[in-house]
Design a protein around this motif. Structure first.
Motif, mmCIF file in Angstrom:
data_model
loop_
_atom_site.group_PDB
_atom_site.id
_atom_site.type_symbol
_atom_site.label_atom_id
_atom_site.label_comp_id
_atom_site.label_asym_id
_atom_site.label_seq_id
_atom_site.Cartn_x
_atom_site.Cartn_y
_atom_site.Cartn_z
ATOM 1 N N PHE A 22 0.850 -1.189 0.000
ATOM 2 C CA PHE A 22 0.000 0.000 0.000
ATOM 3 C C PHE A 22 0.881 1.232 0.000
ATOM 4 N N MET A 23 0.493 2.190 -0.834
ATOM 5 C CA MET A 23 1.298 3.389 -0.996
ATOM 6 C C MET A 23 0.361 4.583 -1.177
ATOM 7 N N GLY A 24 0.314 5.487 -0.188
ATOM 8 C CA GLY A 24 -0.556 6.648 -0.277
ATOM 9 C C GLY A 24 -2.029 6.306 -0.280
ATOM 10 N N GLY A 25 -2.385 5.162 0.284
ATOM 11 C CA GLY A 25 -3.776 4.730 0.318
ATOM 12 C C GLY A 25 -4.169 3.874 -0.863
ATOM 13 N N ALA A 26 -3.269 3.685 -1.833
ATOM 14 C CA ALA A 26 -3.561 2.874 -3.017
ATOM 15 C C ALA A 26 -2.799 1.548 -2.944
ATOM 16 N N GLU A 27 -3.410 0.490 -3.424
ATOM 17 C CA GLU A 27 -2.720 -0.802 -3.494
ATOM 18 C C GLU A 27 -1.908 -0.846 -4.786
ATOM 19 N N ILE A 28 -0.620 -1.144 -4.656
ATOM 20 C CA ILE A 28 0.304 -1.192 -5.789
ATOM 21 C C ILE A 28 0.658 -2.659 -6.069
ATOM 22 N N PRO A 29 0.465 -3.145 -7.280
ATOM 23 C CA PRO A 29 0.773 -4.554 -7.582
ATOM 24 C C PRO A 29 2.279 -4.820 -7.486
ATOM 25 N N HIS A 30 2.658 -5.787 -6.656
ATOM 26 C CA HIS A 30 4.066 -6.176 -6.511
ATOM 27 C C HIS A 30 4.118 -7.479 -5.733
ATOM 28 N N THR A 31 5.244 -8.148 -5.818
ATOM 29 C CA THR A 31 5.400 -9.429 -5.117
ATOM 30 C C THR A 31 5.727 -9.239 -3.643
ATOM 31 N N LYS A 32 6.067 -8.005 -3.256
ATOM 32 C CA LYS A 32 6.389 -7.715 -1.863
ATOM 33 C C LYS A 32 5.502 -6.577 -1.361
ATOM 34 N N GLY A 33 5.472 -6.431 -0.039
ATOM 35 C CA GLY A 33 4.740 -5.322 0.579
ATOM 36 C C GLY A 33 5.537 -4.774 1.748
ATOM 37 N N PHE A 34 5.056 -3.688 2.332
ATOM 38 C CA PHE A 34 5.751 -3.051 3.446
ATOM 39 C C PHE A 34 5.272 -3.651 4.767
ATOM 40 N N GLN A 35 6.212 -4.143 5.530
ATOM 41 C CA GLN A 35 5.889 -4.774 6.802
ATOM 42 C C GLN A 35 5.660 -3.697 7.856
#
Length: 383
Positions: free
Chosen positions: A244-257
């Motif tokens: 999630f970035m700025g309230g939007a979901e960004i497609p990627h194989t990883k995310g921010f813990q």
């Protein structure tokens, strides 16, 4: 009364006038970029003594207010100001100790003056804001002066006018049919209750003519300061979780813990906003040790920060955020994140900047193991 507020008083804001002198209802004329009535409501929401705000206004205004503020109570206006007051008082909470009646077209009232008037009403039973008359007053018959009252004894009454709820209810029940009464104090005085005068200031005037609106606009500009706050956040990148970035979901194989959804962009911006307000940081509002908020959406964090912005009668005028990450490539998502940030913070997208930098394959960020965000936010704050 609003269960989220601790105030012991209810406010009745009367905003049902037709605005014949201004060409349209004055309470909805633009002032400082938003309707006059919005400023009035915001002042009462900022007063800690007020636990409920009742706005007496037509349905179309109710829709606009409900979209901007949470927790308001509404009542429909009557054919006279006094009927509107009665309608509003009927919607106040029975447990309210004090009721504060205010003209919706007095948008520059200060929360501290509201609080002082409420406290004096609690002590004395009735109180109103007023200022000493500056001009010499003449009592006339037609165009002929009959006498000149002693100026030192004259005060110009303002609002709010505050009363213990039982006192006001009794006055309205006994004398509410007197349509010629220009304020509630006249009715309370008939009960034999002494009304205590609370010295106010001359900026708490009622917008009645086009010139008043010009004066109010000028005073508002003088009463605001601009501050810029800085925010920073850093999170690890972990495979298998959403990004999630700025309230939007960004497609990627990883995310921010993170303890929340890990949206470091929103976290950095929220801290920048709180910094401009000198209101701490999001770790105080949402401590990472609290298990009940595990996985909370960072949009909810932003909403809490926006509540503080509104309480402080501030406005976010500009946001600039820079994410530093090696992956994923952010440029394709610039517009998505900017538009999302504009929605979250209720801003025009032209006042929201979002960009990215790589870390040139240096360190944990350069290896795709973490990312950081730096942000600044500029706010217009009522001084």
């Amino acid at each position: 009364m609003d269960k989220n507020k601790t105030g012991f008083a209810s406010a009745v804001i009367v905003a049902g006038g037709s605005g014949t002198r201004m060409g349209r209802p004055k309470q909805m004329l633009p002032l400082g970029g938003e309707p006059v009535l919005f400023h009035t409501v915001r002042a009462f929401l900022a007063a800690p003594q007020i636990g409920q705000v009742v706005v007496v206004t037509p349905p179309e205004n109710q829709v606009a207010l409900a979209a901007e503020f949470e927790g308001l109570t509404f009542a429909l206006p009557g054919s006279t100001r006094l009927e509107s007051v009665i309608n509003g008082v009927q919607k106040t909470a029975p447990q309210a100790q004090v009721v504060a009646v205010h003209d919706g077209a007095r948008p520059l009232v200060k929360p501290e003056l509201i609080g002082r008037c409420v406290q004096e009403a609690l002590i004395h039973g009735a109180a109103l804001l007023a200022v000493p008359v500056k001009d010499t007053i003449k009592v006339c018959a037609g165009h002929t002066v009959q006498n000149t009252p002693e100026r030192g004894t004259l005060w110009a009454a303002q609002t709010p006018q505050c009363y213990r709820r039982a006192v006001l209810v009794e006055a309205l029940e006994k004398f509410g049919s007197q349509k010629d009464a220009t304020d509630e104090s006249q009715l309370v005085e008939k009960l034999g209750v002494a009304v205590h005068v609370v010295p106010s200031d001359y900026t708490n005037f009622k917008i009645t003519t086009p010139e008043d609106l010009i004066f109010a606009e000028a005073l508002m500009q003088e009463n605001f300061i601009y501050r810029t706050g800085f925010g920073f956040d850093l999170h690890r990148l972990e495979p298998g979780i959403k990004m999630f970035m700025g309230g939007a979901e960004i497609p990627h194989t990883k995310g921010f813990q993170g303890h929340s959804d890990g949206d470091l962009v929103l976290h950095a911006i929220c801290d920048a906003i709180l910094g401009a307000l000198c209101e701490g940081e999001i770790g105080i509002l949402f401590p990472p040790t609290d298990p009940t908020i595990k996985g909370i959406s960072s949009v909810e964090i932003a909403r809490k920060v926006l509540e503080i912005v509104r309480r402080r009668q501030a406005e976010i005028v500009h946001i600039d955020a820079t994410i530093i990450t090696q992956e994923p490539k952010i440029k394709p998502h610039y517009d998505t994140v900017r538009n999302s940030l504009a929605r979250v913070f209720g801003m025009d997208v032209k006042n929201v900047s979002f960009k990215s930098k790589s870390h040139e394959h240096v360190g944990e960020i350069g290896r795709g193991e973490a990312a950081m965000c730096q942000a600044v936010a500029t706010l217009k704050i009522r001084s």
